[in-house]
Scaffold this motif. Sequence first.
Motif, mmCIF file in Angstrom:
data_model
loop_
_atom_site.group_PDB
_atom_site.id
_atom_site.type_symbol
_atom_site.label_atom_id
_atom_site.label_comp_id
_atom_site.label_asym_id
_atom_site.label_seq_id
_atom_site.Cartn_x
_atom_site.Cartn_y
_atom_site.Cartn_z
ATOM 1 N N ILE A 314 0.734 -0.860 -0.077
ATOM 2 C CA ILE A 314 -0.280 0.149 -0.540
ATOM 3 C C ILE A 314 0.840 0.986 0.460
ATOM 4 N N LEU A 315 2.207 1.137 1.209
ATOM 5 C CA LEU A 315 3.232 2.158 1.173
ATOM 6 C C LEU A 315 3.527 2.787 -0.697
ATOM 7 N N GLN A 321 0.687 6.883 -6.389
ATOM 8 C CA GLN A 321 0.047 7.368 -7.061
ATOM 9 C C GLN A 321 0.234 8.955 -6.228
ATOM 10 N N ARG A 322 0.870 9.817 -5.451
ATOM 11 C CA ARG A 322 0.851 10.966 -5.009
ATOM 12 C C ARG A 322 2.351 11.730 -6.521
ATOM 13 N N ILE A 407 -6.229 7.473 -2.640
ATOM 14 C CA ILE A 407 -4.994 7.937 -2.225
ATOM 15 C C ILE A 407 -6.054 7.925 -1.111
ATOM 16 N N ALA A 408 -7.148 8.895 -0.422
ATOM 17 C CA ALA A 408 -8.411 8.263 0.331
ATOM 18 C C ALA A 408 -8.381 6.949 1.064
ATOM 19 N N LEU A 414 -4.670 1.789 4.855
ATOM 20 C CA LEU A 414 -3.825 1.022 5.514
ATOM 21 C C LEU A 414 -3.454 1.710 7.432
ATOM 22 N N ALA A 415 -5.088 3.069 7.735
ATOM 23 C CA ALA A 415 -4.840 2.614 8.694
ATOM 24 C C ALA A 415 -5.933 1.964 9.590
ATOM 25 N N TYR A 416 -6.314 0.694 8.599
ATOM 26 C CA TYR A 416 -7.077 -0.007 9.006
ATOM 27 C C TYR A 416 -5.874 -1.254 9.202
#
Length: 587
Positions: A314-315, A321-322, A407-408, A414-416
Amino acid sequence: MAFDAGFLAAVAAEIKNIALGGRVEKVYQPEKDTVILQMRTFEGGGRLLINAGSSNPRVGFTQIPYENPQNPPQFCVLLRKHLSGGKLTDVRQIGFERVLVLEFETRDEMGYLCTRRLVIEVMGKYSNLIFTDGEEKVLAVLRPVDFTTSSKRQVLPGMRYEMPPAQSKIDPRECPAARFWELMTEAGDLPVEKWITKTFLGVSAVVAREMAGTCVEKSVAALSKSEKQHVFDLFSGIYAFLEMNESIPCIGYDDMGKPVEYSFTTLYQYEHRRSFESPSALLDEWFGGRDKEARVKQRAADVLRLLTNARNRILHKLELQRGELAACERGAEYKRAGDLITANCYQLERGMTRARLIDYNDYREDGTFGEVEVELDSRLTPAANAQRYFKKYAKSKTAKVELTKQIAQGEAELAYLESVQTALNTAESPTDLLEIREELYRAGYASRGKQNQMGSRKQGAPGYAEYRTTNGYRVLCGKNNLQNEYITHKIAERSDFWFHAKNMPGSHVVMLLEGKEEPPAEDFTEAASIAALFSAAEGAPMTEVDYTTVRQLKKAPGGKPGFVIYHTNWSAIVTPDKEKIAKMRVK
């Protein structure tokens, strides 16, 4: 090692005081190298833990809950057969070695009284637990030792038990003053600490430094007569307490508050230290967290690997994407170039690769217009070049919207995963790990392994931890997202209070009112402290915790398990007290 012969002597005295004459009520083997004897006495008894592993060997009473396997190992079955209902008749340490013998009076297969012994060898990587009869015949051994393992001593069922090879050292409890002074004369240039550990049996390095006192950095030969007397006084004083079955279990901490060493005597060498009421209480404090971390690392290696790989993926995706999103910021430049080509189309011809065009929107004070240099595709007409720029502008505009959305989603994912990692850090039992695996399966991160199929049996309600506040309010704490979901949306009523560490992964904590009035501030602080302790902020001196009523919570549409939304809440800043929270726990 800190669990030296002196500490074992202190533990032996504690076992005699608590469990001598008591009976074995139950026998458990929660880990392959750990056995727990549930002892029952007129005073209440306790749970005697025996760890014969290579990393954290020890023996002592424990208050830490352990989850037992559904199918007990063969060694546990044999102990249950012989020791269930047996009476503890003797507890003795062999010499001043790290060997403890527990002797039981029980009955054999024919119903006759007989003697059975558990021999506990606490010797680092050579630790073992041997079960013998009254004639020292080995009936079972936790870790068999054959000729391929050791040529000096074999420990196998059917053989006669033999003590480990003796060391050519002196029992410090049986060393008269004259002999001590004679040994000091022969020590030469050895440092005091090293001389003590080399000369005397069962003395750990930390105890040797305590005996050396202020002379710890000097050699024995360099000591003055008064300094030698000081070392002797310290030496004899420490073991005089042991002879009286007294000890002052102590842990020494560094300047950061991290535990460094422990012993059966006060560690004056550490400025920050803490004494305990019993050796077993110290062992629970020292080994409790270490054992849990070791179990999680051992049993959850596959989950840790899965989480690490998912996070890295994911990172990497977010980084790309950024970068693309940053490139989309040139969309305004593409539109401007298309507009300029359209406005100046009459000046352009096919075949041109570059043109300097007048920008009629850039009017200057001197009455002129600014000029912009635009790149052109020589194969296209001026109108086609303008359309090419407009298409790039439209593409960047659409990509910006989609990339922002992706990205959101990636950040939420990532938070999950970070919440799952926090749950993994606070997992206490195999069931907790099994629930985390099930959660990852439901979320699509993993397939069901052959050894971890929760679907292969009927699934009950998720577990959770339960606490009781000072004023008697029940507080439930989820240890993973499935448990969080269950206690928040299935158990809690709309009027109950919900707690969570602010803006970080952590446990859901619910304080149940159960028809009572709103709790006092003290109970709110205790519930908030539990939420702070079981979060990513564990160990932080001050943690901000949000709390609100359950009616204010909403499940995020399409969100992961355990994720909620709330807009009305209060906040509290707390400093969790681990000891107090541990005493509050009832389940």
